[in-house]
Design an enzyme around this catalytic site. Sequence first.
Site, mmCIF file in Angstrom:
data_model
loop_
_atom_site.group_PDB
_atom_site.id
_atom_site.type_symbol
_atom_site.label_atom_id
_atom_site.label_comp_id
_atom_site.label_asym_id
_atom_site.label_seq_id
_atom_site.Cartn_x
_atom_site.Cartn_y
_atom_site.Cartn_z
ATOM 1 N N ASP A 1 0.859 -1.184 0.000
ATOM 2 C CA ASP A 1 0.000 0.000 0.000
ATOM 3 C C ASP A 1 0.896 1.234 0.000
ATOM 4 O O ASP A 1 2.032 1.154 -0.461
ATOM 5 C CB ASP A 1 -0.951 -0.028 1.208
ATOM 6 C CG ASP A 1 -2.286 0.644 0.907
ATOM 7 O OD1 ASP A 1 -2.272 1.863 0.637
ATOM 8 O OD2 ASP A 1 -3.335 -0.022 0.957
ATOM 9 N N GLY B 1 4.762 -0.435 -3.910
ATOM 10 C CA GLY B 1 3.768 0.228 -3.087
ATOM 11 C C GLY B 1 2.943 1.184 -3.908
ATOM 12 O O GLY B 1 3.011 1.211 -5.134
ATOM 13 N N HIS B 2 2.158 1.999 -3.196
ATOM 14 C CA HIS B 2 1.246 2.930 -3.852
ATOM 15 C C HIS B 2 1.770 4.360 -3.843
ATOM 16 O O HIS B 2 1.035 5.285 -4.160
ATOM 17 C CB HIS B 2 -0.130 2.888 -3.187
ATOM 18 C CG HIS B 2 -0.828 1.565 -3.333
ATOM 19 N ND1 HIS B 2 -2.075 1.313 -2.811
ATOM 20 C CD2 HIS B 2 -0.442 0.403 -3.943
ATOM 21 C CE1 HIS B 2 -2.433 0.072 -3.092
ATOM 22 N NE2 HIS B 2 -1.447 -0.503 -3.776
ATOM 23 N N GLY B 3 3.039 4.534 -3.432
ATOM 24 C CA GLY B 3 3.641 5.851 -3.472
ATOM 25 C C GLY B 3 3.547 6.591 -2.154
ATOM 26 O O GLY B 3 3.339 6.003 -1.090
#
EC number: 3.2.1.67
Length: 415
Positions: free
Chosen positions: A238, A260-262
């Site tokens: 995430d 991940g999502h940054g």
Amino acid sequence: MAPSNVAMTVVAAAVALLLLAPARATKAPETAYTLPAGGPPSVPAGPLDIVQLGAKGDGKTDSTQAILKAWKNACDATGTQKIVIPPGNYLTGAMELKGPCKSSIIIRLDGNLLGTGDLSAYKKNWIEVQNVENFAINGHGTLDGQGPLVWKQNECQKSYNCKILPNSLVLDFVKNAQIRGITLLNSKFFHMNIFASENVLVDKVTITAPGNSPNTDGIHVGDSTNVTISGATIGTGDDCVSIGPGSKTIRIHGVRCGPGHGISVGSLGRYKDEKDVEDVKVTDCTLVGTSNGLRIKSYEDSKSSPKATKFLYEGVTMDNVSFPIIIDQKYCPNNICVKSGASKVAVSDVIFRNIHGTSNTPEAITLNCANNLPCQGVQLVNVDIKYNKSNNKTMAVCKNAAGKSIGLAKELACL
């Protein structure tokens, strides 16, 4: 997710902590983080080495009570006390490390703590530090949440009202804290959650979980002030770092993120009475292979109207990142919100400066702002991101955003 102020000089505070911190500590961050000397330590009520209190590093024996006893011994003393977790694998259930304490407490983590896979052993979180002032964890050990044992029980991708699995390390109402050098591995939910805290430094930590692990955010910050995350290496399923409502004066520097999502702000507006997010700086970071880059997101059917303002993203490198720059006021994951198109979250004064690298999608810049509440004061300055595949040109998609573009290729200069 407030104790009295401690009067002392910054110099004395720094000396007290550095004596016990790992040798690889970095230079001081923008904000000061104090751990007072507090005079000579008193003799604690019992040992502070968890092995002396009955813990066994065999990975099987429950060591929860030994750690809680060490905490009580340290908390009831004065001065600066150091709890020692020596090399070994120590299995534990939930641990509430509660204050207020008379002492400043340092946990020296050289061993590995393992969070049991038995969810009945947790009320809420795994390791929760509450109402504590002047606290540190340092060392070269690991907090292993053993998430693979329970990830299949996560249903938060399907429902707002899902049961939240235990976060690994939570700081609640903590003032003056340092988390330095340790590793957080395979959390059941968030690896670290900093809530309603002040003056927190997270330095040179490593956070690791598979890219497909659910809701394993690296570090989440909410309702907190003066939080610095520096020199961290974070790869999860995430957000590497997520910044929630009520967060002010947040500094993220020298972080390597991926998978991940940054690095995300939000989601904002999901709940009633959310507070503003203000004064966030993300500098000299690298994102590798993440599904998003630098992102500000708010729910399309927002229940509250916090402001998101005064952001600086500078000196960030993108390496094969999908959607590198995003402001999304119409966030609606898995279509579980009501698509009204009328956001209540105002976004303003956002600067993206000296951002370069490659995008895994043609859409390097996405400013998807609300019709009724356009983004204000957005600046794109020297942004150079190129789509890394053939047969498609890099582009920017900008809706309802006001600001300016400086030093960008024509296809990216959408303001």
